[in-house]
Scaffold this motif. Structure first.
Motif: not given
Length: 214
Positions: A39-41, A125-131
């Motif tokens: 969440v933080s990094d 964790l589920i929705l903000l998933t980067p490359a």
């Protein structure tokens, strides 16, 4: 005159000492630490070292509890899925023959907004998933997403027919889930971006024509 000490003569920095705790409690502690790091990094910074540092334990404690990073992250998703997706799936019943589908969909908007407020870190964790998301984690999230899409499609297929042409459950489910995720991301990154009542009002306008009373 005292002899200068060399670097090898200085006291060695001690590793973090992890008091003995039951393995179930230790695993929960490490999962909480992993979630906090993500969440933080972001996923790009999550590692055994980062998790151990956040939990204030030695690396060996993390390896002893989970074996490797992939196992830890998948266990974390299992836990958060139980907290989030199980509740989300329960909000969409298998059948809907006794409820007005438009009313139900608008109520679902408010329920989902409440879930985001109550447990934002799980949804980040589920929705903000980067490359940088590890492949195993990405595959698991997509499998959960598909499971939810199938539930929404079954709900659409079971809804009472309206006055207009019957909707295509699969296509409409993809559209509704994609829209829900889009607005959920907005809510997670900017709490005041879209009001739930405003969103529900537009959903009623769009779905009302589809499920108008015959």
């Amino acid at each position: 005159m005292s002899t200068p000490t060399s670097p090898t003569d200085r006291p060695r920095r001690r590793r973090p000492y992890a008091p003995r705790v039951p393995i179930v409690e230790r695993r929960e502690q490490l999962l909480d630490a992993a979630l906090a790091v993500i969440v933080s990094d972001g996923y790009a910074r999550v590692s055994i070292d980062a998790i151990a540092k956040r939990a204030q334990v030695a690396r060996s404690v993390v390896y002893g509890a989970f074996g490797d990073l992939d196992a830890l992250l998948l266990t974390l998703l299992d836990r958060q899925q139980e907290r989030a997706f199980t509740r989300l799936l329960a909000s969409v019943p298998d059948g809907l023959r006794t409820r007005d589908p438009v009313d139900f969909a608008c109520e679902a908007v408010h329920r989902m907004a409440g879930m985001l407020r109550e447990d934002p870190d799980t949804w980040r964790l589920i929705l903000l998933t980067p490359a940088a998301t590890p492949p195993a984690v990405h595959a698991r999230i997509e499998a959960d997403r598909e499971r939810f899409r199938r539930r929404v499609a079954a709900w659409i297929a079971s809804a009472p027919p309206g006055a207009g042409p019957a909707p295509d459950p699969e296509i409409l489910a993809h559209a509704l889930v994609a829209s829900a995720e889009h607005f959920a991301r907005l809510a997670l990154t900017s709490a005041d971006a879209i009001d739930a009542s405003r969103l529900a009002g537009q959903l009623r306008l769009l779905l009302g024509g589809m499920w108008a009373t015959p």
